[in-house]
Design a protein around this motif. Structure first.
Motif, PDB file in Angstrom:
ATOM      1  N   GLU A   4       0.821  -1.206   0.000  1.00 57.28           N
ATOM      2  CA  GLU A   4       0.000   0.000   0.000  1.00 57.28           C
ATOM      3  C   GLU A   4       0.858   1.261   0.000  1.00 57.28           C
ATOM      4  N   ASN A   5       1.992   1.263   0.711  1.00 56.12           N
ATOM      5  CA  ASN A   5       2.781   2.486   0.776  1.00 56.12           C
ATOM      6  C   ASN A   5       3.542   2.761  -0.501  1.00 56.12           C
ATOM      7  N   HIS A   6       3.459   1.847  -1.493  1.00 54.15           N
ATOM      8  CA  HIS A   6       4.088   2.081  -2.790  1.00 54.15           C
ATOM      9  C   HIS A   6       3.048   2.205  -3.893  1.00 54.15           C
ATOM     10  N   ALA A   7       1.796   2.248  -3.516  1.00 53.90           N
ATOM     11  CA  ALA A   7       0.738   2.168  -4.520  1.00 53.90           C
ATOM     12  C   ALA A   7       0.767   3.333  -5.495  1.00 53.90           C
ATOM     13  N   SER A   8       1.352   4.444  -5.117  1.00 56.24           N
ATOM     14  CA  SER A   8       1.337   5.608  -5.997  1.00 56.24           C
ATOM     15  C   SER A   8       2.347   5.524  -7.115  1.00 56.24           C
ATOM     16  N   CYS A   9       3.245   4.535  -7.056  1.00 55.89           N
ATOM     17  CA  CYS A   9       4.275   4.422  -8.083  1.00 55.89           C
ATOM     18  C   CYS A   9       3.725   3.663  -9.275  1.00 55.89           C
ATOM     19  N   GLY A  10       3.492   4.343 -10.373  1.00 53.52           N
ATOM     20  CA  GLY A  10       2.906   3.690 -11.538  1.00 53.52           C
ATOM     21  C   GLY A  10       3.917   2.939 -12.375  1.00 53.52           C
ATOM     22  N   VAL A  11       5.234   3.125 -12.093  1.00 58.06           N
ATOM     23  CA  VAL A  11       6.253   2.481 -12.912  1.00 58.06           C
ATOM     24  C   VAL A  11       6.356   1.004 -12.603  1.00 58.06           C
ATOM     25  N   CYS A  12       6.268   0.667 -11.317  1.00 60.31           N
ATOM     26  CA  CYS A  12       6.449  -0.720 -10.902  1.00 60.31           C
ATOM     27  C   CYS A  12       5.088  -1.370 -10.749  1.00 60.31           C
ATOM     28  N   PHE A  13       4.691  -2.170 -11.732  1.00 57.57           N
ATOM     29  CA  PHE A  13       3.351  -2.751 -11.742  1.00 57.57           C
ATOM     30  C   PHE A  13       3.255  -3.927 -10.786  1.00 57.57           C
ATOM     31  N   LEU A  14       4.261  -4.800 -10.812  1.00 57.49           N
ATOM     32  CA  LEU A  14       4.288  -5.927  -9.897  1.00 57.49           C
ATOM     33  C   LEU A  14       5.142  -5.567  -8.683  1.00 57.49           C
ATOM     34  N   ARG A  15       5.064  -6.392  -7.678  1.00 55.49           N
ATOM     35  CA  ARG A  15       5.759  -6.123  -6.425  1.00 55.49           C
ATOM     36  C   ARG A  15       7.265  -5.939  -6.656  1.00 55.49           C
ATOM     37  N   ALA A  16       7.841  -4.889  -6.088  1.00 57.86           N
ATOM     38  CA  ALA A  16       9.265  -4.630  -6.236  1.00 57.86           C
ATOM     39  C   ALA A  16      10.093  -5.611  -5.425  1.00 57.86           C
ATOM     40  N   ARG A  17      11.258  -5.941  -5.937  1.00 58.69           N
ATOM     41  CA  ARG A  17      12.185  -6.792  -5.200  1.00 58.69           C
ATOM     42  C   ARG A  17      12.827  -5.996  -4.072  1.00 58.69           C
ATOM     43  N   PRO A  18      13.384  -6.689  -3.073  1.00 56.15           N
ATOM     44  CA  PRO A  18      14.044  -5.964  -1.982  1.00 56.15           C
ATOM     45  C   PRO A  18      15.181  -5.077  -2.461  1.00 56.15           C
ATOM     46  N   ASP A  19      15.821  -5.434  -3.598  1.00 54.01           N
ATOM     47  CA  ASP A  19      16.956  -4.651  -4.070  1.00 54.01           C
ATOM     48  C   ASP A  19      16.566  -3.628  -5.128  1.00 54.01           C
ATOM     49  N   ALA A  20      15.262  -3.346  -5.233  1.00 53.37           N
ATOM     50  CA  ALA A  20      14.816  -2.352  -6.211  1.00 53.37           C
ATOM     51  C   ALA A  20      15.311  -0.974  -5.789  1.00 53.37           C
ATOM     52  N   GLY A  21      15.333  -0.064  -6.757  1.00 51.38           N
ATOM     53  CA  GLY A  21      15.836   1.274  -6.491  1.00 51.38           C
ATOM     54  C   GLY A  21      14.920   2.071  -5.590  1.00 51.38           C
ATOM     55  N   VAL A  22      15.306   3.308  -5.292  1.00 51.30           N
ATOM     56  CA  VAL A  22      14.547   4.131  -4.359  1.00 51.30           C
ATOM     57  C   VAL A  22      13.163   4.463  -4.901  1.00 51.30           C
ATOM     58  N   ASN A  23      12.990   4.439  -6.194  1.00 53.95           N
ATOM     59  CA  ASN A  23      11.684   4.714  -6.775  1.00 53.95           C
ATOM     60  C   ASN A  23      10.745   3.514  -6.703  1.00 53.95           C
ATOM     61  N   GLY A  24      11.250   2.363  -6.326  1.00 54.26           N
ATOM     62  CA  GLY A  24      10.444   1.155  -6.390  1.00 54.26           C
ATOM     63  C   GLY A  24      10.422   0.598  -7.788  1.00 54.26           C
ATOM     64  N   VAL A  25      11.289   1.109  -8.670  1.00 48.30           N
ATOM     65  CA  VAL A  25      11.316   0.622 -10.051  1.00 48.30           C
ATOM     66  C   VAL A  25      11.883  -0.777 -10.075  1.00 48.30           C
ATOM     67  N   CYS A  26      11.189  -1.694 -10.699  1.00 47.81           N
ATOM     68  CA  CYS A  26      11.594  -3.096 -10.710  1.00 47.81           C
ATOM     69  C   CYS A  26      11.760  -3.548 -12.149  1.00 47.81           C
ATOM     70  N   MET A  27      12.990  -3.827 -12.543  1.00 45.82           N
ATOM     71  CA  MET A  27      13.286  -4.094 -13.950  1.00 45.82           C
ATOM     72  C   MET A  27      12.778  -5.439 -14.439  1.00 45.82           C
ATOM     73  N   ASP A  28      12.415  -6.344 -13.506  1.00 48.95           N
ATOM     74  CA  ASP A  28      11.976  -7.663 -13.954  1.00 48.95           C
ATOM     75  C   ASP A  28      10.461  -7.812 -13.968  1.00 48.95           C
ATOM     76  N   ASN A  29       9.716  -6.725 -13.854  1.00 50.90           N
ATOM     77  CA  ASN A  29       8.265  -6.814 -13.807  1.00 50.90           C
ATOM     78  C   ASN A  29       7.658  -7.344 -15.100  1.00 50.90           C
ATOM     79  N   VAL A  30       8.225  -6.950 -16.241  1.00 52.00           N
ATOM     80  CA  VAL A  30       7.705  -7.449 -17.511  1.00 52.00           C
ATOM     81  C   VAL A  30       7.874  -8.955 -17.583  1.00 52.00           C
ATOM     82  N   TRP A  31       8.978  -9.445 -17.039  1.00 55.88           N
ATOM     83  CA  TRP A  31       9.199 -10.892 -17.052  1.00 55.88           C
ATOM     84  C   TRP A  31       8.214 -11.593 -16.120  1.00 55.88           C
ATOM     85  N   MET A  32       7.869 -10.959 -15.033  1.00 56.16           N
ATOM     86  CA  MET A  32       6.858 -11.535 -14.148  1.00 56.16           C
ATOM     87  C   MET A  32       5.500 -11.563 -14.834  1.00 56.16           C
TER      88      MET A  32
END
Length: 296
Positions: A4-32
């Motif tokens: 819920e506390n990341h819900a405003s981030c539209g870049v990361c559609f799926l749950r971010a990994r623990p090592d995601a950047g400060v924006n919550g951007v998750c590069m493997d979301n398309v693969w998920m």
């Protein structure tokens, strides 16, 4: 889908990994998204439960939340497009009556409505109860119960094989009693992990349909039910999404479509030579890793 506390981030559609950047951007979301689409397409029309597999995969990957649930429902449109492509002649025939085809026109539409109504009505009435069953432990039990039901159905059909010599040879011989019976069996699929395909194929077999015909009708009957459920859920959840989410929906839906085409063609070929028993065995074997890694 984020916490819920990341819900405003539209870049990361799926749950971010623990090592995601400060924006919550998750590069493997398309693969998920691609993985979930592949799982959906491969399992939607096999008697192994696509919903159950998506719940298990999502739990293993740490995906959760209402947006994930909606994503998993919406990518079913890809699987439905596969059915429309492979059986377009049957659906086109529903637009007008054909004297030599009983499963056409208003009669064909009425048969599909009779099959769809029991599951749709029960799903609406028990929606809150059904949502409480979306867990690996419930899926594990459902996989086992469904497998045992499939084995019992095959046993019963084998014992009554001589009496099935005059079973319907095509959809044009389907009766309203059989359509309603398949619809009632379809209600079992509201238990996540049971499998809509397994329920309807078993129901058709027990009502006198050949295994291949029961599977074919199962595919076709899935269209109105899934379109209605997915469309309803998407409308309710539309405010949760943005244009930034479209690539993930596109990838998941495309993979679901391609894999569903392959799964349907392979399944129909297999049913000419095998029974439902191998799929029941797969379900029973799957219980072991589910219990070991996700439940205990």
């Amino acid at each position: 889908m984020l916490r819920e506390n990341h819900a405003s981030c539209g870049v990361c559609f799926l749950r971010a990994r623990p090592d995601a950047g400060v924006n919550g951007v998750c590069m493997d979301n398309v693969w998920m998204a691609a993985l979930l689409g592949l799982v959906e397409g491969l399992t939607e029309f096999l008697p192994v439960s696509s919903t159950g597999h998506l719940i298990l995969v999502g739990d293993a990957l740490g995906l959760y939340g209402s947006r994930v649930a909606t994503f998993e429902i919406v990518i079913q449109f890809g699987a439905i497009l596969a059915v429309l492509l492979l059986y377009w002649g049957r659906f086109w025939g529903l637009l007008r009556s054909r004297p030599h085809r009983a499963f056409s026109g208003l009669r064909g539409i009425a048969l599909l409505m009779v099959t769809t109504l029991p599951g749709a009505l029960l799903g609406l009435a028990a929606s809150s109860c059904i949502k409480s069953l979306f867990s690996p432990s419930c899926v594990m039990v459902s996989l086992g119960v469904g497998a045992l039901c499939m084995l019992l159905a095959e046993w019963w059909v084998a014992r009554h094989q001589p009496a099935r010599a005059h079973a319907p040879s095509g959809l044009d011989e389907l009766t309203f009693r059989q359509a309603l019976g398949v619809g009632c069996f379809q209600c079992l699929a509201l238990w996540p992990g049971f499998s809509r395909s397994a329920a309807t194929i078993m129901g058709g077999m027990l009502l006198g349909l050949r295994r291949e015909l029961a599977a074919e009708y199962s595919f076709i009957a899935a269209v109105p039910l899934i379109v209605g459920a997915a469309g309803y859920d998407l409308l309710k959840s539309l405010p949760l999404f943005s244009l930034a989410d479209l690539p993930f929906f596109a990838v998941g839906t495309a993979l679901a479509f391609v894999s569903a085409v392959a799964a349907i063609k392979t399944f129909i070929r297999l049913l000419g030579r095998v029974t439902l028993r191998p799929f029941a065995l797969y379900r029973l074997l799957l219980i072991v890793p589910v219990y070991w890694f996700l439940v205990r």
